[in-house]
Design a protein around this motif. Structure first.
Motif, PDB file in Angstrom:
ATOM      1  N   ARG A   9       6.281  12.405  -0.105  1.00  0.00           N
ATOM      2  CA  ARG A   9       7.536  12.997  -0.568  1.00  0.00           C
ATOM      3  C   ARG A   9       7.592  12.989  -2.092  1.00  0.00           C
ATOM      4  NH1 ARG A   9       9.512  16.367   1.107  1.00  0.00           N
ATOM      5  NH2 ARG A   9      11.583  15.915   0.261  1.00  0.00           N
ATOM      6  N   VAL A  10       7.141  11.903  -2.699  1.00  0.00           N
ATOM      7  CA  VAL A  10       7.118  11.824  -4.162  1.00  0.00           C
ATOM      8  C   VAL A  10       6.140  12.852  -4.726  1.00  0.00           C
ATOM      9  CG1 VAL A  10       6.536  10.332  -6.124  1.00  0.00           C
ATOM     10  CG2 VAL A  10       7.879   9.422  -4.216  1.00  0.00           C
ATOM     11  N   ALA A  11       5.026  13.044  -4.052  1.00  0.00           N
ATOM     12  CA  ALA A  11       4.068  14.062  -4.498  1.00  0.00           C
ATOM     13  C   ALA A  11       4.716  15.445  -4.526  1.00  0.00           C
ATOM     14  CB  ALA A  11       2.846  14.065  -3.577  1.00  0.00           C
ATOM     15  N   GLU A  12       5.508  15.765  -3.516  1.00  0.00           N
ATOM     16  CA  GLU A  12       6.205  17.057  -3.500  1.00  0.00           C
ATOM     17  C   GLU A  12       7.189  17.162  -4.650  1.00  0.00           C
ATOM     18  OE1 GLU A  12       7.937  18.123   0.250  1.00  0.00           O
ATOM     19  OE2 GLU A  12       6.255  17.287   1.390  1.00  0.00           O
ATOM     20  N   GLU A  13       7.910  16.087  -4.923  1.00  0.00           N
ATOM     21  CA  GLU A  13       8.864  16.113  -6.041  1.00  0.00           C
ATOM     22  C   GLU A  13       8.136  16.358  -7.361  1.00  0.00           C
ATOM     23  OE1 GLU A  13      11.346  12.627  -6.018  1.00  0.00           O
ATOM     24  OE2 GLU A  13      11.587  12.711  -3.831  1.00  0.00           O
ATOM     25  N   CYS A  14       6.993  15.703  -7.560  1.00  0.00           N
ATOM     26  CA  CYS A  14       6.224  15.901  -8.787  1.00  0.00           C
ATOM     27  C   CYS A  14       5.747  17.336  -8.919  1.00  0.00           C
ATOM     28  CB  CYS A  14       5.027  14.950  -8.817  1.00  0.00           C
ATOM     29  SG  CYS A  14       5.447  13.205  -8.979  1.00  0.00           S
ATOM     30  N   ASN A  22      15.525  18.520  -6.407  1.00  0.00           N
ATOM     31  CA  ASN A  22      15.867  17.166  -6.849  1.00  0.00           C
ATOM     32  C   ASN A  22      14.599  16.318  -6.943  1.00  0.00           C
ATOM     33  OD1 ASN A  22      18.839  17.191  -6.914  1.00  0.00           O
ATOM     34  ND2 ASN A  22      18.681  17.542  -4.695  1.00  0.00           N
ATOM     35  N   PHE A  23      14.611  15.369  -7.873  1.00  0.00           N
ATOM     36  CA  PHE A  23      13.547  14.361  -7.889  1.00  0.00           C
ATOM     37  C   PHE A  23      14.152  13.021  -8.277  1.00  0.00           C
ATOM     38  CE2 PHE A  23      13.509  15.763 -12.295  1.00  0.00           C
ATOM     39  CZ  PHE A  23      13.020  14.717 -13.064  1.00  0.00           C
ATOM     40  N   GLY A  24      13.376  11.954  -8.021  1.00  0.00           N
ATOM     41  CA  GLY A  24      13.883  10.600  -8.231  1.00  0.00           C
ATOM     42  C   GLY A  24      13.030   9.803  -9.194  1.00  0.00           C
ATOM     43  N   SER A  25      13.357   8.518  -9.303  1.00  0.00           N
ATOM     44  CA  SER A  25      12.704   7.665 -10.299  1.00  0.00           C
ATOM     45  C   SER A  25      11.235   7.412  -9.986  1.00  0.00           C
ATOM     46  CB  SER A  25      13.450   6.332 -10.404  1.00  0.00           C
ATOM     47  OG  SER A  25      13.358   5.597  -9.198  1.00  0.00           O
ATOM     48  N   TYR A  26      10.854   7.441  -8.693  1.00  0.00           N
ATOM     49  CA  TYR A  26       9.437   7.263  -8.374  1.00  0.00           C
ATOM     50  C   TYR A  26       8.598   8.409  -8.936  1.00  0.00           C
ATOM     51  CZ  TYR A  26       9.895   3.263  -5.131  1.00  0.00           C
ATOM     52  OH  TYR A  26      10.095   2.021  -4.575  1.00  0.00           O
ATOM     53  N   ALA A  27       9.095   9.624  -8.784  1.00  0.00           N
ATOM     54  CA  ALA A  27       8.384  10.771  -9.351  1.00  0.00           C
ATOM     55  C   ALA A  27       8.405  10.711 -10.875  1.00  0.00           C
ATOM     56  CB  ALA A  27       9.015  12.073  -8.858  1.00  0.00           C
ATOM     57  N   LEU A  28       9.531  10.316 -11.445  1.00  0.00           N
ATOM     58  CA  LEU A  28       9.627  10.173 -12.897  1.00  0.00           C
ATOM     59  C   LEU A  28       8.573   9.205 -13.406  1.00  0.00           C
ATOM     60  CD1 LEU A  28      11.461  10.761 -15.471  1.00  0.00           C
ATOM     61  CD2 LEU A  28      12.587   8.602 -14.915  1.00  0.00           C
ATOM     62  N   ARG A  39       0.842  -1.187   0.000  1.00  0.00           N
ATOM     63  CA  ARG A  39       0.000   0.000   0.000  1.00  0.00           C
ATOM     64  C   ARG A  39       0.881   1.241   0.000  1.00  0.00           C
ATOM     65  NH1 ARG A  39      -5.202  -1.950   1.286  1.00  0.00           N
ATOM     66  NH2 ARG A  39      -5.078  -4.117   2.011  1.00  0.00           N
ATOM     67  N   ARG A  40       0.268   2.398  -0.063  1.00  0.00           N
ATOM     68  CA  ARG A  40       1.041   3.640  -0.129  1.00  0.00           C
ATOM     69  C   ARG A  40       1.866   3.820   1.136  1.00  0.00           C
ATOM     70  NH1 ARG A  40      -4.053   6.979  -2.683  1.00  0.00           N
ATOM     71  NH2 ARG A  40      -3.959   5.965  -4.744  1.00  0.00           N
ATOM     72  N   ALA A  41       3.149   4.015   0.918  1.00  0.00           N
ATOM     73  CA  ALA A  41       4.115   4.081   2.015  1.00  0.00           C
ATOM     74  C   ALA A  41       4.390   5.540   2.375  1.00  0.00           C
ATOM     75  CB  ALA A  41       5.401   3.373   1.600  1.00  0.00           C
ATOM     76  N   PRO A  42       5.157   5.795   3.431  1.00  0.00           N
ATOM     77  CA  PRO A  42       5.458   7.181   3.824  1.00  0.00           C
ATOM     78  C   PRO A  42       6.118   8.008   2.729  1.00  0.00           C
ATOM     79  CG  PRO A  42       5.976   5.690   5.623  1.00  0.00           C
ATOM     80  CD  PRO A  42       5.613   4.833   4.462  1.00  0.00           C
ATOM     81  N   TRP A  43       6.811   7.359   1.776  1.00  0.00           N
ATOM     82  CA  TRP A  43       7.430   8.139   0.711  1.00  0.00           C
ATOM     83  C   TRP A  43       6.396   8.706  -0.270  1.00  0.00           C
ATOM     84  CZ3 TRP A  43       5.715   5.609  -3.481  1.00  0.00           C
ATOM     85  CH2 TRP A  43       5.630   4.222  -3.457  1.00  0.00           C
ATOM     86  N   PHE A  44       5.154   8.257  -0.172  1.00  0.00           N
ATOM     87  CA  PHE A  44       4.117   8.706  -1.106  1.00  0.00           C
ATOM     88  C   PHE A  44       4.009  10.236  -1.123  1.00  0.00           C
ATOM     89  CE2 PHE A  44      -0.348   9.695  -2.086  1.00  0.00           C
ATOM     90  CZ  PHE A  44      -0.541   8.990  -3.263  1.00  0.00           C
ATOM     91  N   SER A  53       2.094  -1.892 -15.647  1.00  0.00           N
ATOM     92  CA  SER A  53       2.731  -0.964 -14.704  1.00  0.00           C
ATOM     93  C   SER A  53       1.696   0.045 -14.235  1.00  0.00           C
ATOM     94  CB  SER A  53       3.923  -0.241 -15.345  1.00  0.00           C
ATOM     95  OG  SER A  53       3.499   0.638 -16.377  1.00  0.00           O
ATOM     96  N   GLY A  54       1.971   0.649 -13.067  1.00  0.00           N
ATOM     97  CA  GLY A  54       1.031   1.615 -12.534  1.00  0.00           C
ATOM     98  C   GLY A  54       1.659   2.498 -11.483  1.00  0.00           C
ATOM     99  N   ALA A  55       1.002   3.618 -11.184  1.00  0.00           N
ATOM    100  CA  ALA A  55       1.433   4.548 -10.137  1.00  0.00           C
ATOM    101  C   ALA A  55       0.335   5.580  -9.952  1.00  0.00           C
ATOM    102  CB  ALA A  55       2.748   5.231 -10.495  1.00  0.00           C
ATOM    103  N   TYR A  56       0.463   6.341  -8.882  1.00  0.00           N
ATOM    104  CA  TYR A  56      -0.486   7.420  -8.641  1.00  0.00           C
ATOM    105  C   TYR A  56      -0.007   8.687  -9.329  1.00  0.00           C
ATOM    106  CZ  TYR A  56      -3.867  10.420  -6.338  1.00  0.00           C
ATOM    107  OH  TYR A  56      -4.890  11.302  -6.094  1.00  0.00           O
ATOM    108  N   GLY A  57      -0.891   9.319 -10.085  1.00  0.00           N
ATOM    109  CA  GLY A  57      -0.575  10.591 -10.738  1.00  0.00           C
ATOM    110  C   GLY A  57      -0.890  11.741  -9.790  1.00  0.00           C
TER     111      GLY A  57
END
Length: 807
Positions: A469-474, A661-667, A462-467, A752-756
């Motif tokens: 953080r990735v939203a901020e990067e996006c 900075n952003f990472g591969s999850y945001a990508l 399920r959505r982890a604490p990094w969720f 594949s999938g992810a949250y937009g």
């Protein structure tokens, strides 16, 4: 005079005999298997022989399903006993994460058509009255699982191959391999040489040594594994049916089952794993076992006896402690050996009886037809390069052994033996909070921990604490600009007078006709399925720059070298480690880059989808104006020595513009928002029409590899279509392999999938039956324990007209 054969398979365990059997069934009967002793005398003979549908890997699930089907019919086909026990299995769960894993497994199983269900304690008790259920919340019941006699299975496969004309030569040790001038191979043996077109390394614990004959360092380590067999269990004597195998990952770290009327306990201890024969397996070794190390397995053996009290007071009549091969990531080495033509690996298998039948089947397809029916990427031996030295191999094999009975979380980060390949920015990005992942040996930023947050990865279905953080990067990328170290790219220069005609023959799109042009294109095999996606930039009249996923580096290099014709004036240079890559994307990207370069960056001076060399912070870089996140942006391919200088200059220039900075999850999240297909969508399983990427094909340009098959595919209905979905996902997003339903029936699977985060929707790609892939079609996707409403989208969720990257 040397003997002659089409294929020589070296090794007579389950992997070698399976390949021989399936090559014969594919029509290649002029094949020889060499075994230095008796069949199965390496690791196969001492295996526990279990096969289970319980796997969250789509491809391994296909292999397990095929193994069960084959073992059921093999005895009737060959007359050789295999002693199949179809007793079923239970995989028990104590925690919420384990339940999520089992729910995801059932979703994958639905797609594969495997019978399985989650059952509660009452049903577990009915199926297995002797297991201690304290703390157990549920179990995955897979009723068609079972176990097989290892030696009988291998003997049956060998007999089936011989019945079709293949040869099995026992007591004939191979002693070396020599490449002949005409492209054939000469296999030297103790009883004479054999010339052949193809060689296969199925050497099991000897596979690494056989690889050395070819100048290769195959990443295989021999680990030892215990199982014990108890005295007869009185409570089993009157049973009318065999109890299901119990897999208890948390308490036992292994499995417990019946062996005749005794108990069998297998342990994958979670501490102090043991390697053997690190310097080479003795050639004289036959049917070898090691002295048991009870101190090493004692805690888990004690737990097993607590879980199965009927075994607790019994003695042990047999202890098996034998060697099993482990590659660094636990997946087999199955496919072409790097840098060699018609040389194959069929080795490195830690679950030989469970995976071996499928391994032989799909490798035989690959050898005979040019591609397999399933995506073989996770097994391709070329997924490892020189970075996988012996220290790395041993560290990763130990880690993999310890993970054998742990939850296979999505994106599980495996830290052992790292880092091995870093860009000059690794230290800076780590200080900035980067959590890295490994891609073909490279360290690549995955996501960034916030100030004061623990800098460690968090795994969950399920959505982890990094969720968040990735939203901020996006949002940073979408609203200002982001920078990503994407040095983990495969990069090849193709140059010379014939470079253009050569590349036009290699790819489906037309290569750029003018200097500075960029195209997205695909390499195909002769069946018309996808070998790799790549970007091709024309840097000069006779020099092209190819970019593709990092793990394709050796695969693409080999493909290009193999297809270069004699006399063709083409140079192929792997420059993957010569250049780093900085992705700069976002509406403020031009302002930021313009601060550190004198070159023009406006639409007239540097149009979209153009490439050229520019000066950045005084360093000449290859700049490509494109963006995988769908914003105004550039990829800056920087000589590795200049990476830190360019990055520091961009960070300083970007400070007033909000650069982050952003990472591969945001990508990944942003590419799904843009509806860009990725490597999970573009595999050897699918054609270009099925992947819905025909806009990147130019059939009128002349012949190219896979053209005839692509044209033929247009004249017949597709097997499936790649569809773009929006899902009402709740607190979990798709992980890949998730089942897709229409009117209650399975119609496909998510790739594949992810949250937009910037469109507020969970997104995915899925391969569906064609009549379910039309935009507007309402579907359901099983995410963990819930079927979620979904709809097929007809355009990207973000910037559907692609106005932003044109800037």
């Amino acid at each position: 005079m040397a003997e002659q054969a089409r294929v020589v398979v070296i090794g007579g365990g389950i992997m070698g005999t399976s390949l021989l059997y399936h090559l014969a069934h594919e029509g290649w009967t002029d094949c020889v298997l060499l075994e230095k002793g008796e069949l199965t005398s390496g690791s196969t003979w001492h295996a526990a022989g279990q096969v289970t549908h319980s796997t969250s890997s789509f491809v391994l699930g296909r292999m397990a399903g095929y193994a069960i089907e084959l073992y059921r019919r093999l005895e009737a086909e060959t007359g050789q006993s295999v002693t199949w026990h179809g007793c079923g299995s239970l995989r028990v769960a104590y925690t919420e994460d384990e339940l999520d894993w089992l729910h995801h497994t059932t979703s994958v199983g639905r797609v594969l058509g495997h019978p399985m269900e989650l059952v509660g304690p009452e049903r577990i008790r009915e199926l297995h009255p002797f297991y201690n259920l304290d703390g157990i919340r549920a179990a995955l019941h897979t009723p068609e699982d079972g176990h097989v006699d290892p030696a009988g299975a291998a003997f049956a496969l060998a007999k089936g191959a011989r019945m079709l004309g293949a040869k099995v030569l026992r007591q004939r040790r191979a002693t070396g391999i020599e490449a002949l001038p005409g492209g054939e191979w000469l296999v030297r043996t103790e009883a004479g040489d054999i010339r052949c077109e193809h060689i296969v390394n199925a050497g099991g614990t000897y596979a690494r040594q056989i690889g050395e004959w070819l100048g290769l360092d195959l990443p295989i380590v021999n680990m030892t594994h215990h199982y014990v067999v108890t005295d007869t269990v009185p409570e089993f004597l009157d049973l009318e049916r065999e109890l299901p195998v119990v897999r208890d990952d948390r308490q036992v770290s292994g499995y417990v089952r019946m062996e005749q009327k005794s108990g069998l306990i297998g342990i994958y201890e979670k501490a102090n794993p043991n390697t053997v024969w690190d310097d080479g397996t003795p050639w004289a070794s036959e049917n070898e076992l090691f002295e048991p190390d009870f101190d090493r397995i004692a805690p888990w053996l004690e737990n097993a006896l607590e879980r199965m009290p009927v075994l607790a007071e019994l003695g042990l009549k047999r202890t098996v402690h034998g060697a099993i091969t482990h590659p660094p990531d636990g997946n087999m080495l199955l496919g072409p050996l790097p840098g060699l033509a018609n040389a194959w690996a069929c080795c490195g298998c830690q679950i030989g009886l469970g995976w071996g039948p499928g391994a032989g089947r799909y490798l035989a397809q690959w050898m005979v037809h040019g591609a397999a029916d399933v995506n073989m990427r996770e097994f391709d031996p070329r997924r490892f390069g020189p970075f996988a030295d012996r220290d790395y191999q041993i560290a990763k094999a130990r880690e993999d052994y310890l993970l054998r009975h742990e939850i296979p979380f999505p994106g599980l980060n495996r830290p052992a033996g790292r880092p091995v390949k870093t860009s000059p920015l690794y230290g800076r990005l780590t200080e900035a909070g980067a959590i890295h992942e490994e891609i073909f040996g490279w360290e690549r930023p995955r996501w960034y921990a916030g100030k004061g947050a623990p800098q460690r990865d968090v795994h969950a279905f399920r959505r982890a604490p990094w969720f968040d953080r990735v939203a901020e990067e996006c949002r940073t990328v979408r609203e200002a600009a982001g920078i990503l170290d994407l040095s983990a790219f495969g990069k090849i220069d193709v140059s010379g007078p014939n470079a253009e005609t050569f590349l036009d023959r290699m790819v489906a799109n037309r290569v750029p006709r003018r200097t500075g042009g960029i195209v997205l294109t695909h390499m195909l095999n002769r069946l018309g399925t996808i070998e790799a996606e790549m970007t091709v930039a024309r840097m000069e009249d006779d020099r092209f720059y190819l970019l593709f996923a990092a793990f394709h580096e050796l695969r693409v290099r080999d493909w290009l070298v193999r297809h270069r014709r004699p006399g063709e004036q083409v140079e192929i240079a792997n420059v993957s480690e010569d250049f780093g890559c900085l992705v700069l994307s976002g509406p403020r990207a031009r302002n930021i880059l313009g601060t550190i370069t004198p070159d023009l960056l406006d639409n007239e001076g540097f149009p979209w989808l153009r490439a050229r060399e520019i000066k950045a912070a005084g360093i000449t870089v290859r700049a490509l104006r494109l963006s995988y996140v769908g914003e105004l942006g550039w990829e800056l391919h920087v000589p590795m020595a200049g990476m830190a200088r360019v990055y520091d200059a961009l960070r300083e220039a970007g400070r007033p513009h909000g650069l982050g900075n952003f990472g591969s999850y945001a990508l990944n999240a942003m590419r799904l928002e843009k509806g860009f297909k990725g490597t999970s969508e573009l595999t050897n399983e699918v054609t270009l029409p099925e992947a819905e990427v025909m806009r990147f094909v130019k059939l009128d340009k002349g012949d190219f590899v896979g053209r005839a098959a692509t044209v033929a595919s247009l004249g017949s209905p597709p097997r499936w279509r790649c569809a773009y979905l929006a899902i009402e996902a709740g607190d979990a997003d798709c992980n890949g392999g998730d089942a897709v339903f229409a009117d209650g029936k399975v119609v496909g699977a998510v790739s594949s999938g992810a949250y937009g985060h910037c469109v507020g929707r969970s997104l995915a790609f899925a391969y569906l039956k064609p009549d379910c892939a039309a935009p507007g079609t309402e579907l359901e996707v099983q995410i963990l324990d819930t079927r979620r409403p979904a709809v097929v989208l007809g355009k990207p969720a973000y910037d559907p007209a692609s106005e932003k990257p044109r800037g």
